[in-house]
Motif scaffolding. Structure first.
Motif, mmCIF file in Angstrom:
data_model
loop_
_atom_site.group_PDB
_atom_site.id
_atom_site.type_symbol
_atom_site.label_atom_id
_atom_site.label_comp_id
_atom_site.label_asym_id
_atom_site.label_seq_id
_atom_site.Cartn_x
_atom_site.Cartn_y
_atom_site.Cartn_z
ATOM 1 N N HIS A 181 7.669 1.225 1.878
ATOM 2 C CA HIS A 181 7.407 0.130 0.930
ATOM 3 C C HIS A 181 6.171 -0.668 1.351
ATOM 4 C CE1 HIS A 181 10.738 0.525 -1.847
ATOM 5 N NE2 HIS A 181 11.553 0.734 -0.832
ATOM 6 N N ASP A 182 5.899 -0.743 2.648
ATOM 7 C CA ASP A 182 4.685 -1.424 3.114
ATOM 8 C C ASP A 182 3.436 -0.686 2.629
ATOM 9 O OD1 ASP A 182 6.152 -3.360 4.385
ATOM 10 O OD2 ASP A 182 5.933 -2.500 6.396
ATOM 11 N N VAL A 183 3.462 0.641 2.677
ATOM 12 C CA VAL A 183 2.319 1.429 2.186
ATOM 13 C C VAL A 183 2.056 1.104 0.720
ATOM 14 C CG1 VAL A 183 1.464 3.750 1.684
ATOM 15 C CG2 VAL A 183 2.705 3.320 3.810
ATOM 16 N N LEU A 184 3.118 1.148 -0.083
ATOM 17 C CA LEU A 184 2.960 0.895 -1.516
ATOM 18 C C LEU A 184 2.548 -0.551 -1.788
ATOM 19 C CD1 LEU A 184 6.087 2.863 -2.795
ATOM 20 C CD2 LEU A 184 3.709 3.625 -2.750
ATOM 21 N N ALA A 185 3.057 -1.473 -0.968
ATOM 22 C CA ALA A 185 2.721 -2.887 -1.165
ATOM 23 C C ALA A 185 1.237 -3.146 -0.917
ATOM 24 C CB ALA A 185 3.577 -3.760 -0.239
ATOM 25 N N VAL A 186 0.678 -2.504 0.095
ATOM 26 C CA VAL A 186 -0.746 -2.676 0.377
ATOM 27 C C VAL A 186 -1.585 -2.134 -0.791
ATOM 28 C CG1 VAL A 186 -2.642 -1.977 1.885
ATOM 29 C CG2 VAL A 186 -0.446 -2.634 2.884
ATOM 30 N N LEU A 187 -1.225 -0.964 -1.300
ATOM 31 C CA LEU A 187 -1.954 -0.382 -2.429
ATOM 32 C C LEU A 187 -1.856 -1.283 -3.659
ATOM 33 C CD1 LEU A 187 -0.894 3.368 -2.039
ATOM 34 C CD2 LEU A 187 -3.141 2.381 -1.527
ATOM 35 N N ASP A 188 -0.656 -1.781 -3.926
ATOM 36 C CA ASP A 188 -0.455 -2.664 -5.081
ATOM 37 C C ASP A 188 -1.245 -3.952 -4.924
ATOM 38 O OD1 ASP A 188 1.231 -0.883 -6.354
ATOM 39 O OD2 ASP A 188 3.075 -1.771 -5.535
ATOM 40 N N ALA A 189 -1.248 -4.530 -3.709
ATOM 41 C CA ALA A 189 -1.954 -5.794 -3.470
ATOM 42 C C ALA A 189 -3.452 -5.637 -3.680
ATOM 43 C CB ALA A 189 -1.668 -6.290 -2.054
ATOM 44 N N ARG A 190 -3.975 -4.424 -3.446
ATOM 45 C CA ARG A 190 -5.396 -4.184 -3.630
ATOM 46 C C ARG A 190 -5.722 -3.806 -5.077
ATOM 47 N NH1 ARG A 190 -7.605 0.134 -0.464
ATOM 48 N NH2 ARG A 190 -9.597 -0.839 -0.991
ATOM 49 N N GLY A 191 -4.687 -3.796 -5.936
ATOM 50 C CA GLY A 191 -4.914 -3.508 -7.345
ATOM 51 C C GLY A 191 -5.139 -2.042 -7.644
ATOM 52 N N LEU A 192 -4.739 -1.138 -6.736
ATOM 53 C CA LEU A 192 -4.925 0.296 -6.959
ATOM 54 C C LEU A 192 -3.722 0.860 -7.706
ATOM 55 C CD1 LEU A 192 -6.300 1.421 -3.459
ATOM 56 C CD2 LEU A 192 -7.602 0.906 -5.536
ATOM 57 N N GLU A 193 -3.994 1.687 -8.701
ATOM 58 C CA GLU A 193 -2.916 2.340 -9.433
ATOM 59 C C GLU A 193 -2.306 3.423 -8.548
ATOM 60 O OE1 GLU A 193 -2.170 4.972 -13.500
ATOM 61 O OE2 GLU A 193 -4.138 4.090 -13.091
ATOM 62 N N VAL A 194 -0.994 3.449 -8.475
ATOM 63 C CA VAL A 194 -0.298 4.431 -7.632
ATOM 64 C C VAL A 194 0.401 5.440 -8.541
ATOM 65 C CG1 VAL A 194 1.401 4.786 -5.806
ATOM 66 C CG2 VAL A 194 0.089 2.648 -5.880
ATOM 67 N N PRO A 195 -0.134 6.662 -8.652
ATOM 68 C CA PRO A 195 0.502 7.686 -9.483
ATOM 69 C C PRO A 195 1.923 7.977 -9.011
ATOM 70 C CG PRO A 195 -1.709 8.354 -8.826
ATOM 71 C CD PRO A 195 -1.357 7.146 -8.014
ATOM 72 N N ALA A 196 2.735 8.461 -9.933
ATOM 73 C CA ALA A 196 4.153 8.708 -9.637
ATOM 74 C C ALA A 196 4.331 9.703 -8.495
ATOM 75 C CB ALA A 196 4.873 9.201 -10.887
ATOM 76 N N ASP A 197 3.491 10.765 -8.460
ATOM 77 C CA ASP A 197 3.675 11.769 -7.411
ATOM 78 C C ASP A 197 3.328 11.216 -6.032
ATOM 79 O OD1 ASP A 197 0.988 11.634 -8.219
ATOM 80 O OD2 ASP A 197 0.573 13.639 -7.456
ATOM 81 N N VAL A 198 2.332 10.303 -5.973
ATOM 82 C CA VAL A 198 1.981 9.674 -4.703
ATOM 83 C C VAL A 198 3.112 8.763 -4.238
ATOM 84 C CG1 VAL A 198 0.394 8.102 -3.528
ATOM 85 C CG2 VAL A 198 -0.497 9.809 -5.138
ATOM 86 N N ARG A 199 3.646 7.969 -5.186
ATOM 87 C CA ARG A 199 4.747 7.058 -4.859
ATOM 88 C C ARG A 199 5.952 7.843 -4.334
ATOM 89 N NH1 ARG A 199 5.743 1.822 -6.253
ATOM 90 N NH2 ARG A 199 3.850 1.865 -7.538
ATOM 91 N N GLU A 200 6.274 8.964 -4.994
ATOM 92 C CA GLU A 200 7.422 9.774 -4.582
ATOM 93 C C GLU A 200 7.213 10.372 -3.197
ATOM 94 O OE1 GLU A 200 8.061 12.663 -7.607
ATOM 95 O OE2 GLU A 200 8.634 11.185 -9.130
ATOM 96 N N ARG A 201 5.968 10.818 -2.950
ATOM 97 C CA ARG A 201 5.672 11.417 -1.644
ATOM 98 C C ARG A 201 5.804 10.385 -0.521
ATOM 99 N NH1 ARG A 201 2.309 15.153 0.952
ATOM 100 N NH2 ARG A 201 2.925 15.020 3.147
ATOM 101 N N VAL A 202 5.317 9.192 -0.743
ATOM 102 C CA VAL A 202 5.408 8.148 0.265
ATOM 103 C C VAL A 202 6.875 7.793 0.539
ATOM 104 C CG1 VAL A 202 4.918 5.725 0.775
ATOM 105 C CG2 VAL A 202 3.122 7.190 -0.190
ATOM 106 N N LEU A 203 7.641 7.606 -0.514
ATOM 107 C CA LEU A 203 9.044 7.220 -0.357
ATOM 108 C C LEU A 203 9.882 8.335 0.272
ATOM 109 C CD1 LEU A 203 9.632 5.331 -3.737
ATOM 110 C CD2 LEU A 203 9.405 4.322 -1.447
ATOM 111 N N ALA A 204 9.424 9.584 0.139
ATOM 112 C CA ALA A 204 10.179 10.723 0.677
ATOM 113 C C ALA A 204 9.824 11.042 2.121
ATOM 114 C CB ALA A 204 9.935 11.962 -0.190
ATOM 115 N N SER A 205 8.798 10.391 2.680
ATOM 116 C CA SER A 205 8.359 10.712 4.036
ATOM 117 C C SER A 205 9.453 10.403 5.057
ATOM 118 C CB SER A 205 7.092 9.929 4.389
ATOM 119 O OG SER A 205 6.716 10.197 5.732
#
Length: 301
Positions: A249-273
């Motif tokens: 969730h920290d990875v995704l939070a940093v991307l979101d805070a920087r205003g970067l769009e996070v595709p669904a497959d990237v989000r799933e891969r991060v959460l599945a690590s």
């Protein structure tokens, strides 16, 4: 230091020496010569290897006139050990030289992944000498639910509980063990009962405890340690899972805070690590990448 689970498995083969031959022949389909006695021999192999090196158990099958017909090196393997491909051929060669008879290596594990790891052929480097361990994994351990079979081979039903007790057959395995328990000496009965109970799924354990006595208390220090180890491992696994979830969730939070769009497959891969080091790298990368997909590209994905 060997774990309690490791020691319990070793004890099963020492308490019932013919168990090694039974598992080779019945579970793995390996021919075993006719024998009149199975005897546990010294597993100290210090003649060739350093004194801290020793096999878990060595069983010798004796034919007529106490002549060795086959030796079985029994090794319990519960985790990856990079030394084993180097020392196992030594164990086999030294045991064969000591007892002057055909020798087999039997690796025992209750983990399917370890069974696959242990079964890999070992190329010794000498032409024609490739040692392929004979591995008894959970799939090879029989599911013992018959009372008469359990009475004839109590160690087999305990091994069955350790391999299959969490599954649907757990309760039936436990009931079969109860049929065998009465014929055991007090020390083995206490230890085996504790190990069987510790290995069963929750529903099967409750049923068996009720059949034995209300509020069953573990009788042996050995098995109390077995239970404590399982609880500790469960706590450690829970902490690890929580760490993974937080870092993802920290990875995704940093991307979101920087205003970067996070595709669904990237989000799933991060959460599945399931790799904490990988997630740490991604947290650092998330602060500098220009596109969320670069996060995975940097990992070679």
């Amino acid at each position: 230091m060997p774990s309690v689970t490791h020691e319990v498995l070793v004890d099963l083969f020492k308490n019932r020496p013919r168990l090694a031959a039974e598992m080779l022949q019945d579970a793995l389909g390996q021919p075993v010569p006719a024998f009149t006695e199975a005897r546990v021999e010294s597993s100290d192999l210090a003649e060739v290897v350093p004194s801290e090196r020793r096999a878990d158990a060595i069983v010798v099958l004796l034919a007529s006139e106490q002549r060795p017909a086959m030796a079985i090196v029994v090794e319990v393997q519960l985790g990856v050990d990079r030394d084993k491909p180097y020392v196992w051929p030594v164990y086999v060669a030294q045991t064969r030289a000591r007892h002057r008879c055909p020798t087999r290596l039997l690796v025992v594990t209750i983990d399917a992944a370890m069974a696959r790891w242990s079964a890999r052929p070992i190329d010794t480097g000498h032409p024609g000498w490739v040692l392929t361990p004979l591995v008894l994994g959970p799939e090879g351990v029989p599911v013992v639910t018959d009372a008469e079979q359990a009475k004839a081979a109590p160690e087999v039903v305990v091994l069955s509980a350790m391999a299959h007790g969490e599954g649907e057959a757990g309760e039936a395995i436990g009931v079969a063990f109860l049929a065998a328990a009465a014929g055991l000496d007090e020390e083995r009965r206490a230890l085996y009962a504790d190990v069987v109970l510790s290995s069963l799924n929750a529903a099967a354990r409750r049923t068996l405890e009720a059949m034995m006595k209300s509020g069953y208390q573990y009788q042996s220090e050995f098995a109390r340690s077995y239970v404590a180890q399982g609880k500790q491992e469960g706590r450690e696994e829970g902490v690890r899972e929580g760490t993974l979830k937080t870092k993802a969730h920290d990875v995704l939070a940093v991307l979101d805070a920087r205003g970067l769009e996070v595709p669904a497959d990237v989000r799933e891969r991060v959460l599945a690590s399931t790799d904490i080091a990988e997630l740490d790298r991604w947290i650092r990368r998330a602060a500098v990448v220009g596109d969320a997909r670069e996060l995975l590209a940097s990992n070679g994905s």
